[in-house]
Write an enzyme that holds these catalytic residues in place. Structure first.
Site, short mmCIF file in Angstrom:
data_model
loop_
_atom_site.label_atom_id
_atom_site.label_comp_id
_atom_site.label_asym_id
_atom_site.label_seq_id
_atom_site.Cartn_x
_atom_site.Cartn_y
_atom_site.Cartn_z
CB CYS A 73 15.78 2.94 -19.71
SG CYS A 73 16.33 2.34 -18.11
CB CYS A 76 16.39 0.52 -26.10
SG CYS A 76 17.83 -0.23 -26.87
CG HIS A 77 12.49 1.10 -23.33
ND1 HIS A 77 11.73 0.03 -23.75
CD2 HIS A 77 13.44 0.57 -22.52
CE1 HIS A 77 12.18 -1.08 -23.20
NE2 HIS A 77 13.22 -0.78 -22.45
CG MET A 114 16.54 -6.82 -18.49
SD MET A 114 14.82 -6.83 -18.01
CE MET A 114 14.95 -6.08 -16.42
CG HIS A 353 20.82 1.80 -35.27
ND1 HIS A 353 20.61 2.77 -34.32
CD2 HIS A 353 21.98 1.18 -34.91
CE1 HIS A 353 21.58 2.74 -33.43
NE2 HIS A 353 22.44 1.78 -33.77
CG HIS A 395 24.41 -2.68 -34.64
ND1 HIS A 395 25.67 -2.14 -34.84
CD2 HIS A 395 23.78 -1.83 -33.78
CE1 HIS A 395 25.78 -1.02 -34.13
NE2 HIS A 395 24.65 -0.81 -33.48
#
Length: 569
Positions: A73, A76-77, A114, A353, A395
């Site tokens: 996790c 991303c978080h 998700m 990114h 992306h």
């Protein structure tokens, strides 16, 4: 999806849009106990914290949960759960939602991207409950990783003076491919002519990218566990000559390319701790560590975890260009005198990114993916040229450069969050009216794209959709005719051509050979299933060859030596 594999399901999270609970941009893991096989547990030094108002957890539960969160996790978080591509998961938010609500999301997932962690079998009912309780506690902070730890991990396996003085093999290095074998912690070197595996080399876990030195002699590979391996291609059988662990989690490595500094330095950026390090280019000896913690570009608030994403080497100055994800800043790091380091800070947009060069290698085109923008940086004048609004969660990988028949030179990006492909004009001299604007938006198969690719000698534009939840879409690619873009795309059934049997069989990352007449695709299956590389004739769009080998375990990124060395895309 018909086939669900535990090492692949986690990657779905960053497709489309980021829900309450999410995973690393491309991280895919096995069961928590074996997810980072061969790699240290990055979160192991973090302490058990007890937060007022949070549900009770035992010491054992907390330890297991923090490992699951870090591996699945944090990408991303964020380790500190401040949010990035994924939403923040701090206790003030999660405690308000409550355990039952969180369990539903973790168990069933959501249409927004998700995974259904519980119903898919990735997490047991007990683990779902444990994770719902865990994210209501304050996040534990991993240990730092400084010069002492880097020096302790640094190994020169073959000193420079003992290495070959000339190439000792008969390989055509310019048409060699470095292929990531994600779940085995290896890269495969594959001959682009014979299609044979030349060597399997042990590396860090889940290699993210391979980068070539300016001379083309050395390959630098960096794993998610922040281990860098330096591979000497001049050896009779190419192999590791040095390695170092630069942090606890990482994505990016690059080498100096400016005239007079070829192969002199290497740089690596880490996700944790948030910093970058400059090293000697032929030994990986660490020289200078720079923290990226600081203020965000928009609200100018302090952020404790601004991770380093893409890094490219400037062709205009002796500089590295460093994307700092959470703060939205691009750093022009001058390496002329690293003891008196000079940096130019360029404010762009959150959350930076990946990206690459325009065709002239002056303008760095990079995705601020959660801001739905492409930032354009002039590497000659060291200034932000434009922020271009594009589709949802761009992306591009390194993007694709070609001549649009109507608008002239363009650079293209696909998107995680929608089916669009944005073409941005890149010629401010001869096509000023189109420069730094989206001149054309194509519709591809769907969202979930990771890479887009073409070649100067090709008239094809290839778009993968590896993270699309649709099985047919994720197992195929779209290809456009650059000379007739209004015609739409053709779909090629890459996974079907691989003939692998059962499994998710996600098709990822088109990569050209040196000549630009072949396109290589990874058919990325589960760790216990068969994977393959599929090679397509670029002119006819017909199947040319399939590479199958039991050693090709979960192949993902492929990097042609010449194209990577010379920034051809």
């Amino acid at each position: 999806m018909k086939f669900v594999n535990k090492s692949l399901s986690a990657v779905l999270v960053c497709a489309l849009s980021m829900p309450l609970w999410a995973e690393s941009e491309h991280t895919m893991s096995e069961k928590p106990g074996v997810a980072y096989e061969g790699a240290p547990t990055t979160i192991q030094g973090a302490k058990h914290v007890v937060t007022p108002g949070a549900p009770n957890m035992t010491e054992d539960e907390f330890g297991r949960a923090k490992k699951i969160f870090f591996e699945r996790c944090a990408g991303c978080h964020g380790v500190l759960r401040k949010g990035a591509t994924g939403k923040p998961l701090t206790p003030d938010i999660t405690q308000e939602k409550g355990t039952d609500y969180l369990k539903v999301f973790i168990n069933f997932g959501s249409p927004a991207g998700m995974p259904n962690w519980g119903t898919s079998g990735d997490l047991t009912e007990e683990e779902v409950d444990m994770m719902a309780r865990y994210i209501q506690h304050d996040p534990p902070v991993p240990p730092e990783w400084g010069m002492e730890q880097m020096k302790a991990s640094w190994k020169v396996k073959i000193p420079v003076e003992e290495r070959p003085t000339k190439k000792e093999n008969d390989l055509d290095l310019e048409n060699l491919f470095s292929v990531t074998l994600r779940d085995s912690g290896q890269v495969a070197l594959i001959d682009g002519h014979s299609k044979e595996i030349v060597s399997i080399i042990k590396t860090g876990y889940a290699v993210h990218i391979s980068r070539l030195s300016a001379s083309g002699r050395y390959i630098f590979v960096i794993g998610r566990d922040a281990r860098i391996n330096l591979i000497d291609l001049w050896m009779k059988k190419p192999d590791n000559v040095a390695e170092i662990k630069v942090g606890l989690e990482a994505r990016s490595v690059e080498t100096s390319k400016y005239k007079g500094y070829e192969d002199t330095y290497a740089i690596a950026g880490t996700y944790w701790p948030p910093q970058f390090v400059i090293m000697n280019g032929d030994t990986l000896e660490p020289q200078k560590i720079v923290s990226t913690r600081g203020m965000t570009v928009d609200t100018q608030e302090y952020h404790p975890e601004p991770r380093v994403a893409a890094i490219v080497a400037s062709h205009e100055h002796p500089e590295f260009i460093v994307n700092v994800k959470e703060t939205g800043k691009i750093l022009m790091v001058n390496y002329e005198d690293i003891d008196n380091l000079k940096m130019t800070e360029i404010g762009a947009a959150r959350f930076l990114h990946d990206g690459g060069w325009d065709v002239n290698k002056r303008y760095f085109m990079t995705a601020a993916n959660k801001s739905d923008k492409i930032a354009v940086v002039d590497s000659k004048d060291n200034k932000l040229t434009a922020l271009v609004d594009v589709g949802k969660i761009p992306h591009p990988g390194r993007g694709a450069n070609f001549i649009d028949p109507e608008f002239g030179p363009v650079w293209a990006t696909s998107h995680l969050g929608d089916a669009s492909v944005a073409l941005i004009g890149t010629d401010p001299e001869n096509n000023k009216e189109h420069a730094w604007k989206v001149v054309r938006s194509l519709k591809a198969q769907g969202g979930g794209s990771l890479f887009i690719k073409t070649h100067p000698k090709s008239s094809n534009l290839w778009v993968d959709t590896a993270l699309n939840p649709g099985e047919k879409i994720s197992q195929s690619v779209a290809v456009f005719d650059i000379n007739n873009l209004d015609k739409g795309f053709e779909v090629l059934p890459i996974a079907e051509w691989a003939d692998l049997g059962e499994g998710p069989k996600r098709v990822v990352q088109p990569e050209y050979n040196r000549a630009g007449d072949e396109v290589w695709f990874s058919v990325w299956n589960g760790k216990e299933q068969k994977s393959a590389l599929v090679i397509v004739d670029d002119k006819t769009r017909k199947l040319k060859h399939v590479i199958k080998d039991e050693r090709l375990i979960t192949p993902t990124g492929k990097f042609n030596v010449y194209n990577t060395q010379h920034d051809v895309y």
